[in-house]
Design a protein around this motif. Structure first.
Motif, short mmCIF file in Angstrom:
data_model
loop_
_atom_site.label_atom_id
_atom_site.label_comp_id
_atom_site.label_asym_id
_atom_site.label_seq_id
_atom_site.Cartn_x
_atom_site.Cartn_y
_atom_site.Cartn_z
N LYS A 147 0.83 -1.20 0.00
CA LYS A 147 0.00 0.00 0.00
C LYS A 147 0.87 1.25 0.00
N ASP A 148 0.39 2.25 -0.65
CA ASP A 148 1.14 3.51 -0.75
C ASP A 148 0.91 4.34 0.51
N LEU A 149 1.55 3.93 1.59
CA LEU A 149 1.41 4.61 2.88
C LEU A 149 2.81 4.99 3.37
N ARG A 194 -1.04 -4.37 -1.14
CA ARG A 194 -2.00 -3.55 -1.86
C ARG A 194 -3.28 -4.30 -2.19
N SER B 83 -15.18 1.57 11.48
CA SER B 83 -14.59 2.84 11.05
C SER B 83 -14.87 3.96 12.05
N SER B 179 -7.50 12.05 5.79
CA SER B 179 -7.37 11.10 4.69
C SER B 179 -6.49 9.91 5.10
N LEU B 180 -5.42 10.21 5.81
CA LEU B 180 -4.53 9.12 6.23
C LEU B 180 -5.22 8.21 7.25
N ARG B 182 -8.30 7.57 7.40
CA ARG B 182 -9.24 6.70 6.67
C ARG B 182 -8.51 5.53 6.02
N ARG B 183 -7.38 5.83 5.43
CA ARG B 183 -6.66 4.76 4.73
C ARG B 183 -6.09 3.74 5.70
N GLU B 186 -8.87 1.50 6.72
CA GLU B 186 -9.12 0.50 5.68
C GLU B 186 -8.09 -0.63 5.74
N ALA B 187 -6.85 -0.25 5.96
CA ALA B 187 -5.80 -1.27 6.03
C ALA B 187 -6.06 -2.22 7.19
#
Lengths: 194, 194
Positions: A147-149, A194, B83, B179-180, B182-183, B186-187
């Motif tokens: 993942k692009d983190l 990803r 979430s 935004s981070l 949230r991502r 999700e991860a």
DNA sequence: ATTGTATAAATGAACATTCATTCATTAAAA
DNA sequence: TTTTAATGAATGAATGTTCATTTATACAAT
């Protein structure tokens, strides 16, 4: 009698006392007593308590890193490297629960915080071994389809759960066997791939 | 002057001192001084230091739970509940970094360990609110299509990374924006979903 | 081997602080 | 006037550290 005999006795007792009772409640006098050494003797090997505490941290870190680097699958796929690091980390701490409790307390105390701060601000004078571990993750993670983190987020996703599970294990909330370790590793992999 | 004025002053100063400097190095005399209160006054509100420390933990826990339960999507899909809890947890600690540092130190000290041990051995006398949080996870997790892992492992997979990331944030390793968050959520979801 | 000497290691009582807690006293409130 | 709250100096226990002294070790000369 080896020259480092007393020295390692002192470190061992410090480990036991602090792991079980915390930084406070681990007086030098008791360390001395349990190590069968006079109070003043400790100061022949460690300048003061803080240095003793930090030195113990360093030695545990070295042993842990050694365990992880042993049989490290150099050049193999990232997922395999990932599984290796995870398995070894986990096995090391399950074998050495006191090391785990010590590290946890250290990292979450002002000792560990200032250490991380130093690292961030580039105060890491000697490019020490602990950075190698970071590099392994760096390289392994950025190369493949992950993942692009941010780097630190990825390693939190990877390391965080395992450390929590180990803590639960040491407290008896869950029993970690090889099969469970494998499945947790896979779950963590799911989180970062990803 | 409110009756709880001094009491909350004392708690606030205790929070600041311990969060920044640890359990050791937070002397009662200094707490008293910074709270503009005489040393003995603390003992009118808290029987001793340990009780003060535990009480502070309880109050922070209550506030955190309140934040999480606010607008909780009852009856909605598990992923949404997940979430929500994540986002609120994260936001709460980003808004209250001292609370975060205090909790971290508490959990990783013998204070927190004995608390967890009590919980395990059923010594939880009053079915307190913190169990509600556990139940939310319990219910939400076991109902849906999640990995077939022990309850405590699932919650480690979910909570562990977030706490590590927050720690990195407070140290400046990474900047957590919406935004981070949230991502990352999700991860973590990827880690626990089947 | 034995003795003598110099160096290093270890000791633990003593010291100076620090700290949590107490309590006789004072101030405020009811 | 009575009750409650607050004070802060005093207390005593605990702690990190020091240092004068003792004990062990290494080595050289006899």
């Amino acid at each position: 009698m080896n020259k480092s005999d007393k020295r390692s006795d002192i470190l061992q007792v410090t480990l036991e006392l602090i792991a079980e009772r915390g930084f406070h409640d681990a007086p030098m006098s008791e360390i001395a007593g349990k190590a069968h050494v006079a109070a003043g003797t400790i100061y022949r090997y460690f300048e003061n308590k803080d240095i003793l505490i930090n030195e113990l941290f360093r030695e545990i870190g070295d042993k842990l890193l050694e365990a992880i680097l042993n049989n490290y699958p150099e050049g193999k796929p990232v997922q395999e490297q990932f599984s290796h690091v995870f398995g070894e980390l986990c096995r090391y701490f399950l074998t050495n629960p006191l090391h785990f409790r010590y590290m946890e307390q250290f990292f979450n105390s002002p000792y560990g915080i200032s250490k991380r701060r130093d690292k961030l601000s580039g105060k890491n004078i000697h490019q020490d071994k602990r950075d190698t571990l970071q590099e392994i993750f760096d390289e392994g993670i950025s190369k493949l389809i992950l993942k692009d983190l941010p780097m630190s987020v990825l390693s939190s996703l990877a390391i965080g759960p395992m450390l929590y599970v180990i803590r639960d294990h040491t407290l008896g909330f869950v029993v970690l066997d090889e099969s469970l370790i494998r499945r947790i590793t896979e779950a963590c992999w799911d989180a970062i791939k990803r």
